[in-house]
Design a protein around this motif. Structure first.
Motif, PDB file in Angstrom:
ATOM      1  N   TRP A  99      -8.775  -3.164  -7.253  1.00 45.49           N
ATOM      2  CA  TRP A  99      -9.815  -2.282  -7.788  1.00 45.49           C
ATOM      3  C   TRP A  99      -9.426  -1.827  -9.197  1.00 45.49           C
ATOM      4  CZ3 TRP A  99     -14.515  -0.965  -5.743  1.00 45.49           C
ATOM      5  CH2 TRP A  99     -15.225   0.019  -6.439  1.00 45.49           C
TER       6      TRP A  99
ATOM      7  N   VAL B  68       0.859  -1.191   0.000  1.00 48.16           N
ATOM      8  CA  VAL B  68       0.000   0.000   0.000  1.00 48.16           C
ATOM      9  C   VAL B  68       0.890   1.235   0.000  1.00 48.16           C
ATOM     10  CG1 VAL B  68      -1.777   1.261   1.263  1.00 48.16           C
ATOM     11  CG2 VAL B  68      -1.790  -1.248   1.266  1.00 48.16           C
TER      12      VAL B  68
ATOM     13  N   ASN C 129     -11.569  -7.151  -8.663  1.00 45.70           N
ATOM     14  CA  ASN C 129     -10.761  -8.130  -9.389  1.00 45.70           C
ATOM     15  C   ASN C 129     -11.232  -9.531  -9.006  1.00 45.70           C
ATOM     16  OD1 ASN C 129      -8.769  -9.749 -10.473  1.00 45.70           O
ATOM     17  ND2 ASN C 129      -7.098  -8.346  -9.975  1.00 45.70           N
TER      18      ASN C 129
ATOM     19  N   THR D 114      -1.894   3.774  -4.320  1.00 51.37           N
ATOM     20  CA  THR D 114      -1.892   2.483  -5.011  1.00 51.37           C
ATOM     21  C   THR D 114      -1.962   1.344  -4.006  1.00 51.37           C
ATOM     22  OG1 THR D 114       0.534   2.329  -5.009  1.00 51.37           O
ATOM     23  CG2 THR D 114      -0.516   3.412  -6.900  1.00 51.37           C
ATOM     24  N   VAL D 115      -2.614   0.264  -4.425  1.00 47.15           N
ATOM     25  CA  VAL D 115      -2.733  -0.948  -3.617  1.00 47.15           C
ATOM     26  C   VAL D 115      -2.452  -2.146  -4.509  1.00 47.15           C
ATOM     27  CG1 VAL D 115      -4.239  -2.375  -2.179  1.00 47.15           C
ATOM     28  CG2 VAL D 115      -4.485   0.111  -2.141  1.00 47.15           C
ATOM     29  N   GLU D 116      -1.600  -3.055  -4.040  1.00 48.99           N
ATOM     30  CA  GLU D 116      -1.396  -4.339  -4.707  1.00 48.99           C
ATOM     31  C   GLU D 116      -1.639  -5.456  -3.711  1.00 48.99           C
ATOM     32  OE1 GLU D 116       2.211  -5.067  -6.746  1.00 48.99           O
ATOM     33  OE2 GLU D 116       1.818  -3.593  -8.339  1.00 48.99           O
TER      34      GLU D 116
ATOM     35  N   VAL E 236      -2.168   5.847   0.357  1.00 48.62           N
ATOM     36  CA  VAL E 236      -3.608   5.703   0.120  1.00 48.62           C
ATOM     37  C   VAL E 236      -4.382   6.734   0.939  1.00 48.62           C
ATOM     38  CG1 VAL E 236      -5.590   4.204   0.592  1.00 48.62           C
ATOM     39  CG2 VAL E 236      -3.598   3.311  -0.610  1.00 48.62           C
TER      40      VAL E 236
ATOM     41  N   GLN F 115     -13.177   2.039  -3.303  1.00 49.97           N
ATOM     42  CA  GLN F 115     -12.149   2.675  -4.119  1.00 49.97           C
ATOM     43  C   GLN F 115     -11.464   3.789  -3.334  1.00 49.97           C
ATOM     44  OE1 GLN F 115     -13.579   4.586  -7.680  1.00 49.97           O
ATOM     45  NE2 GLN F 115     -11.552   4.645  -8.634  1.00 49.97           N
TER      46      GLN F 115
ATOM     47  N   HIS G 245      -1.554  -7.987  -7.607  1.00 46.66           N
ATOM     48  CA  HIS G 245      -2.582  -7.450  -8.493  1.00 46.66           C
ATOM     49  C   HIS G 245      -3.328  -6.308  -7.802  1.00 46.66           C
ATOM     50  CE1 HIS G 245      -2.160 -10.930 -11.217  1.00 46.66           C
ATOM     51  NE2 HIS G 245      -2.029 -11.639 -10.106  1.00 46.66           N
ATOM     52  N   SER G 246      -3.891  -5.419  -8.599  1.00 43.13           N
ATOM     53  CA  SER G 246      -4.720  -4.350  -8.049  1.00 43.13           C
ATOM     54  C   SER G 246      -6.099  -4.917  -7.715  1.00 43.13           C
ATOM     55  CB  SER G 246      -4.866  -3.204  -9.053  1.00 43.13           C
ATOM     56  OG  SER G 246      -5.805  -2.259  -8.578  1.00 43.13           O
TER      57      SER G 246
ATOM     58  N   GLY H  72     -10.664  -4.551  -1.931  1.00 40.21           N
ATOM     59  CA  GLY H  72     -11.308  -4.253  -3.201  1.00 40.21           C
ATOM     60  C   GLY H  72     -12.783  -3.953  -3.081  1.00 40.21           C
TER      61      GLY H  72
END
Length: 333
Positions: free
Chosen positions: A79, A17, A82, A70-72, A20, A65, A76-77, A62
């Motif tokens: 949002w 993260v 997913n 950024t968030v992984e 955010v 929003q 993977h993101s 997710g």
């Protein structure tokens, strides 16, 4: 510093993260949070109501929003939503939804089917949270604590590698809490990653490899419970039976920082307990003297107390370095 159960700092990252933020109207719920959760780590997220914990977790899952940052999650993101991530994560929320007209087992079989898992997965999850005896009870007839365990079983039924648990022991009695601790330790032992919010500070201290304490949407401190306790310099409390020594005499002892009374005992607060115990032994003996060392709760109350009193926030709006309590940052700001 790592222990034999803590992933090293260079371990692969499960959740990353960066900066955010999330605002609701004029309230900044999450304010520039940055952190990593390592694979195989038991990571605790602590903070008072309104600190931003649930909003932050929902962003990472997710479900919500972020305004920026950024968030992984597992590379993977999350949002926009997913769906490829869903089989790999398990989520237990504070307000879990159930198929209330089904039995506990039927509910879990239904959830397992959504992930293309068979009925045996439902039986394993029931056993894992000690609900096998309630397998044929309608969900609407389960007690609050039993529903809480069913919610946890629902998060685990598809065998996820990353698990989000939002105050999972809130409705459990003390024995059920300890039983769940064993379940969670076993999951970590299998290499699962657990992100965990709780208001039980003893629980976080006992279970978590690292914790982040949120205050006002920011990270006030982040490190292992042990290092947070030692770096904060929280005092040890010595409880001396009432009448053994006077208030003024106790306050005059070398090394005593503060003296008070509580529950029939004189409470001596000190950062050098060995020295004070030696002095007490010479004066009155140590029979009946109880030593209470500093805990994660002491650190938590000090950090959140600073915020409640209107103290300044950490400078820069980002995350402090590991092992740096907020009050240290405040002294530099």
């Amino acid at each position: 510093m790592t222990t034999d159960r803590t992933p090293p700092p260079d371990a692969p990252v499960a959740v990353a993260v960066r900066e955010v933020r999330k605002r609701y109207g004029d309230r900044q719920a999450v304010d520039g949070l940055s952190l990593d959760v390592r694979r195989g780590e038991f990571f605790g997220l602590l903070g008072p109501n309104g600190a931003g914990k649930t909003t932050f977790i929902e962003i990472v899952e997710g479900l919500r929003q972020a305004d920026s940052g950024t968030v992984e999650v597992l590379g993977h993101s999350p949002w926009p939503r997913n769906t490829a991530l869903l089989p790999r994560i398990g989520v237990q929320t504070q307000a879990s939804a159930f198929f209330v007209r089904q039995t506990a087992r039927e509910h879990l079989v239904t959830v397992a089917g959504l992930y293309r898992k068979d009925a045996a997965a439902a039986d394993r999850s029931l056993a894992l949270v000690a609900l096998t005896e309630q397998r044929d009870v309608l969900v609407e007839n389960l007690s609050g604590g039993q529903r809480q365990r069913l919610a946890i079983a629902s998060a685990l039924v598809h065998d996820p590698e990353l698990i989000f648990l939002d105050e999972p022991t809130a409705a459990l009695d003390p024995q059920a809490r300890r039983d769940l601790w064993q379940v969670l330790r076993a999951l970590k032992g299998e290499g699962r990653t657990i992100v965990y919010t709780t208001h039980h500070l003893d629980e976080a201290e006992a279970l978590c490899d690292r914790v982040a304490i949120l205050v006002g949407g920011r990270i006030a401190a982040l490190d292992s419970p042990h290092r947070l306790i030692t770096s904060a310099g929280a005092r040890t409390r010595l409880l001396v039976p009432e009448g053994r020594i006077g208030l003024d005499e106790a306050a005059a002892l070398d090394g005593v920082d503060r003296v008070g009374e509580q529950g029939g005992s004189l409470v001596l607060e000190t950062s050098v307990p060995g020295k004070v115990l030696q002095a007490l032994d010479a004066l009155t003996g140590l029979d009946g003297v109880i030593t209470r060392t500093a805990t994660l709760e002491d650190v938590y109350l000090e950090l959140t107390g600073h915020a409640a009193a209107g103290g300044p926030s950490p400078a820069g709006g980002g995350s402090p370095a590991e092992g740096t309590p907020a009050h240290t940052l405040e002294s530099r700001a």
